[in-house]
Design an enzyme around this catalytic site. Sequence first.
Site, PDB file in Angstrom:
ATOM      1  N   LYS A  25     -58.095  48.030  23.413  1.00 49.30           N
ATOM      2  CA  LYS A  25     -58.814  48.781  22.665  1.00 49.30           C
ATOM      3  C   LYS A  25     -60.237  48.781  22.786  1.00 49.30           C
ATOM      4  CE  LYS A  25     -54.969  48.162  19.286  1.00 49.30           C
ATOM      5  NZ  LYS A  25     -54.634  47.402  17.993  1.00 49.30           N
TER       6      LYS A  25
ATOM      7  N   GLY B 150     -47.754  45.150  23.235  1.00 53.63           N
ATOM      8  CA  GLY B 150     -49.065  45.228  23.742  1.00 53.63           C
ATOM      9  C   GLY B 150     -49.345  45.714  24.993  1.00 53.63           C
ATOM     10  N   GLY B 151     -48.430  46.713  25.549  1.00 53.13           N
ATOM     11  CA  GLY B 151     -48.586  47.472  26.672  1.00 53.13           C
ATOM     12  C   GLY B 151     -47.854  46.339  28.112  1.00 53.13           C
TER      13      GLY B 151
ATOM     14  N   LYS C 207     -39.362  42.864  19.966  1.00 52.79           N
ATOM     15  CA  LYS C 207     -39.861  44.208  19.851  1.00 52.79           C
ATOM     16  C   LYS C 207     -38.535  44.921  19.498  1.00 52.79           C
ATOM     17  CE  LYS C 207     -43.723  42.565  20.386  1.00 52.79           C
ATOM     18  NZ  LYS C 207     -44.467  42.346  19.151  1.00 52.79           N
TER      19      LYS C 207
ATOM     20  N   GLU D 207     -44.930  48.801  16.995  1.00 55.98           N
ATOM     21  CA  GLU D 207     -44.686  47.262  16.709  1.00 55.98           C
ATOM     22  C   GLU D 207     -45.233  46.903  15.464  1.00 55.98           C
ATOM     23  OE1 GLU D 207     -46.471  45.438  20.357  1.00 55.98           O
ATOM     24  OE2 GLU D 207     -45.628  46.646  21.628  1.00 55.98           O
TER      25      GLU D 207
ATOM     26  N   ILE E 125     -43.081  59.656  24.286  1.00 59.67           N
ATOM     27  CA  ILE E 125     -43.806  60.592  23.506  1.00 59.67           C
ATOM     28  C   ILE E 125     -45.090  60.720  24.425  1.00 59.67           C
ATOM     29  CG2 ILE E 125     -44.810  60.749  21.312  1.00 59.67           C
ATOM     30  CD1 ILE E 125     -41.935  60.145  21.140  1.00 59.67           C
TER      31      ILE E 125
ATOM     32  N   ASN F 207     -47.930  43.719  14.300  1.00 54.42           N
ATOM     33  CA  ASN F 207     -48.601  42.567  14.418  1.00 54.42           C
ATOM     34  C   ASN F 207     -48.786  41.803  13.227  1.00 54.42           C
ATOM     35  OD1 ASN F 207     -49.318  43.816  17.041  1.00 54.42           O
ATOM     36  ND2 ASN F 207     -50.749  45.182  16.182  1.00 54.42           N
TER      37      ASN F 207
ATOM     38  N   ARG G 266     -50.582  39.372  12.416  1.00 47.65           N
ATOM     39  CA  ARG G 266     -51.896  38.476  12.137  1.00 47.65           C
ATOM     40  C   ARG G 266     -53.096  39.462  11.734  1.00 47.65           C
ATOM     41  NH1 ARG G 266     -51.507  40.665  17.557  1.00 47.65           N
ATOM     42  NH2 ARG G 266     -52.978  42.294  17.856  1.00 47.65           N
TER      43      ARG G 266
ATOM     44  N   VAL H  95     -58.431  42.172  15.519  1.00 48.05           N
ATOM     45  CA  VAL H  95     -59.997  42.513  15.813  1.00 48.05           C
ATOM     46  C   VAL H  95     -60.502  43.391  14.921  1.00 48.05           C
ATOM     47  CG1 VAL H  95     -61.691  43.095  17.686  1.00 48.05           C
ATOM     48  CG2 VAL H  95     -59.477  41.652  18.248  1.00 48.05           C
TER      49      VAL H  95
END
Length: 451
Positions: free
Chosen positions: A237, A164-165, A116, A288, A203, A290, A292, A295
């Site tokens: 999410k 992703g956190g 990242k 970030e 932020i 992704n 891919r 979802v």
Amino acid sequence: MFSKILIANRGEIALRIIRACRELDIPSVAVYSEADADALHVRFADEAVCIGPPPSNRSYLNHQRILAAAEITNADAIHPGYGFLAESAEFAEMCLDSGVQWIGPAPESIRAMGDKSNAKAMMRDAGVPVTPGSDGPVAGFDEARRIADDVGYPVILKASAGGGGRGMRIVRRAEDIEAAYELARAEAEAAFSNRELYLEKFILQPRHVEIQVMGDRHGNVVHLGERDCSIQRRHQKLIEESPSPAVTPELRRQFGEAAIQGASAVDYVGAGTMEFLLDSRGDFYFMEMNTRIQVEHPVTEAVTGRDLVAEQIRVCAGETLRWKQSEIEFRGHAIEFRLNAEDHTRNFMPAPGTITDLNIPGGLGVRVDTHIYAGYRIPPHYDSLIAKLIVHGEDRREAIARGRRTLEEFVVEGIPTTVPFHLQILGTDEFQSGRFSTSFLEEWMARGRES
Ligand code: MV4
């Protein structure tokens, strides 16, 4: 074009990919664990191969078993879906080394974006706005303190190998940074076997806005607008929508330009997503990428009328992208609700079991992507997503009304689901007005879910 595609996944996304294969007239191969012998992806694919026992690390994550399944069925490409091996540069490389095409970007692109801190540096160099902070990993605690003093508190420490956190720590005051730095390093080491951290200004109350991109091997990249994914709980999410209530046409143009610059800089091939934070002033920062299909891709399919999975397959087979940026138009408003087999009254505890009765809603502007059926037993070994409900309307009000109507029509008996929770969120002033940030859901739950 590929002559046969093996789908290294399960659940609704495996079905979604099988549907794209059917429409492209490409035979498909399902792989499944012993827990998924009764799954729909096994029935709807042209062939199916059992790859091992229920635990993912012995089946859907087992590189050798999946490659062996491709070999015995003569599949010449693997689609990883999302989750499982979708962002494994190592597995993508193994596929290519054994002569099986990878339906995703080059392993080098996956690897570059998987780090990242490196992803952020590459995006900054490509002219994409990034959050003020360390340029790359922080060398040590002294540097962390210096940069934090420079950008001002609060700051956030993030693991380079996280995402992703996972592996993040917010630091609100200068006196806390030393302890936070040491803890974050130890956590990153334990979780990812990689102690590297980077630091950013934190932020406050941002929105999560992400841009869908699609690239081909011939240097073409387009964007397909944004999705607002601010309705999250613990980095999961729950609701995604497009367009974002906070994005003006001018902001969309800026987002699109940044996303195309970023994706082009990593020679991106296939479907990808650039994630941004959008602050209350309308400034946005790359977070970030992704590498891919995600979802929530159906909300973009709804507003653009374009099949992202079919195009992903085509471009990864070497075809030229069929879409010109100037031809991509956005129509109406789409919202996706993720339905999970979870008890939202018990801290969203996963609640697998047998579905005794089922009614799936329909009508104008309604799409349901699901692998469940009446009598289906949800195995306890995998994630709890059971269906995605995607509604499309002429505008946001119509989409919300359609969401309410279809959630009320959705009947799943035998297990608890998040359907009632979604109806509660739809009832809030914040959701209805579109004025919410990534903090909304958890704050509203802490307040006791008043509407
Ligand atoms: C941030 C942030 C605020 N400032 N970075 C969470 C997921 C990971 N991709 C990065 N995340 C965040 N990074 C800075 N500089 C706030 C979050 C964040 C968040 C982001 C998107 C959606 C939900 C979130 C919930 C908590 C924190």
